[in-house]
Design an enzyme around this catalytic site. Structure first.
Site, PDB file in Angstrom:
ATOM      1  N   LYS A  32       0.971   4.086  -3.001  1.00 56.45           N
ATOM      2  CA  LYS A  32       0.594   5.481  -2.799  1.00 56.45           C
ATOM      3  C   LYS A  32       1.764   6.435  -3.056  1.00 56.45           C
ATOM      4  O   LYS A  32       1.559   7.579  -3.480  1.00 56.45           O
ATOM      5  CB  LYS A  32       0.012   5.669  -1.399  1.00 56.45           C
ATOM      6  CG  LYS A  32      -1.341   4.970  -1.209  1.00 56.45           C
ATOM      7  CD  LYS A  32      -2.369   5.420  -2.241  1.00 56.45           C
ATOM      8  CE  LYS A  32      -3.748   4.835  -1.971  1.00 56.45           C
ATOM      9  NZ  LYS A  32      -4.778   5.320  -2.919  1.00 56.45           N
ATOM     10  N   TYR A  54       0.838  -1.202   0.000  1.00 59.88           N
ATOM     11  CA  TYR A  54       0.000   0.000   0.000  1.00 59.88           C
ATOM     12  C   TYR A  54       0.872   1.250   0.000  1.00 59.88           C
ATOM     13  O   TYR A  54       0.628   2.201  -0.758  1.00 59.88           O
ATOM     14  CB  TYR A  54      -0.918  -0.022   1.220  1.00 59.88           C
ATOM     15  CG  TYR A  54      -1.914   1.113   1.265  1.00 59.88           C
ATOM     16  CD1 TYR A  54      -3.030   1.120   0.439  1.00 59.88           C
ATOM     17  CD2 TYR A  54      -1.753   2.172   2.153  1.00 59.88           C
ATOM     18  CE1 TYR A  54      -3.948   2.152   0.478  1.00 59.88           C
ATOM     19  CE2 TYR A  54      -2.664   3.217   2.202  1.00 59.88           C
ATOM     20  CZ  TYR A  54      -3.765   3.197   1.363  1.00 59.88           C
ATOM     21  OH  TYR A  54      -4.665   4.235   1.416  1.00 59.88           O
TER      22      TYR A  54
END
Length: 256
Positions: A160, A156
């Site tokens: 991002k 993640y």
């Protein structure tokens, strides 16, 4: 006065959470809204909420990891409303909360496919259309995990950071052609995703509010509507000199 009267806005992942709040805010500010999501029930509900409040909206099911589906989504916007002025690339997944050394290739690839590749495909298609319009504004949903690291969330975090990098590059390439591209980096926001992360991290022992609120200097987690306010402002003429920015909306989290 409404910020986006007569504009056309697209929101991916608009079936719930930040995406839904953003679609509603776009409509409140005068835009006609293309609501996109894989979740048909959630997406149609968002579009109906906009119509009940007197706005214009159309829902279309879209998989942001599929280039043909993304191109079809842009065509839907143009076929329905004639142009595309604003876009919020919000669709994303969180993946599993596990140690770096226990992360699976499948989970890494799934998170990167939706969050990084999906944002890339949407950006590419939106920019192509906006070049025909003579300009536009795009906001990508990153995260404070795109600015700092988080134990247990390597894929993640990587995805991002990629979103923030894509944002900067697109802003540099197309600024002189009238297209502004920014990202917002939310902290803990009251959404299903935050609930999922809290459940995974604590085994269900703590709610997302109990776990995350004390970590924010402001003393609470945020609301989807607070993120939506920033997104829509960034898409408006009021933010005409803002591009290439990765803007935290995090109650002071990354200031610590």
């Amino acid at each position: 006065m409404a910020m986006l009267t007569d504009k056309v806005a697209l929101v991916t992942g608009a079936g719930a959470g930040i995406g839904r709040a953003t679609a509603l805010k776009f409509a409140e500010e005068g835009a006609r809204v293309v609501v996109a999501d894989l979740n048909v029930a959630g997406g149609e509900e968002t579009a109906e909420l906009i119509r009940k409040q007197g706005g214009e909206a159309v829902f279309t099911r879209a998989d942001v990891t599929d280039a043909a589906a993304v191109d079809a989504l842009i065509r839907t916007a143009v076929d329905t409303y004639g142009r595309l002025d604003c876009a919020c690339n919000n669709a994303g997944i969180e993946g599993a909360v596990v140690s770096f050394t226990d992360q699976s290739e499948d989970d890494y690839e799934a998170v990167m496919r939706v969050n990084a590749k999906g944002t890339f495909l949407c950006l590419r298609a939106e920019i192509r259309q906006m070049l025909q319009n003579g300009g536009g504004a795009i906001v990508n949903l990153a995260s404070i995990a795109g600015l700092i690291g988080f134990t247990g969330l390597a894929p993640y975090v990587a995805s991002k950071h990629a979103v923030n990098g894509l944002t900067k590059n697109a802003a540099l390439e197309f600024g002189k052609q009238g297209i502004r591209v920014n990202s917002v980096c939310p902290g803990g926001i009251d959404t299903r995703m935050l609930d999922s992360l809290a459940d995974q991290a604590t085994g269900g022992a703590q709610s997302s509010r109990d776990m995350m609120a004390p970590l924010h200097p402001i003393g609470r987690i945020g609301r989807p509507e607070e993120v939506a306010e920033l997104i829509v402002w960034l898409c408006s003429a009021r933010a005409s000199f803002v591009t290439g920015a990765n803007v935290p909306v995090d109650g002071g989290y990354v200031a610590q």
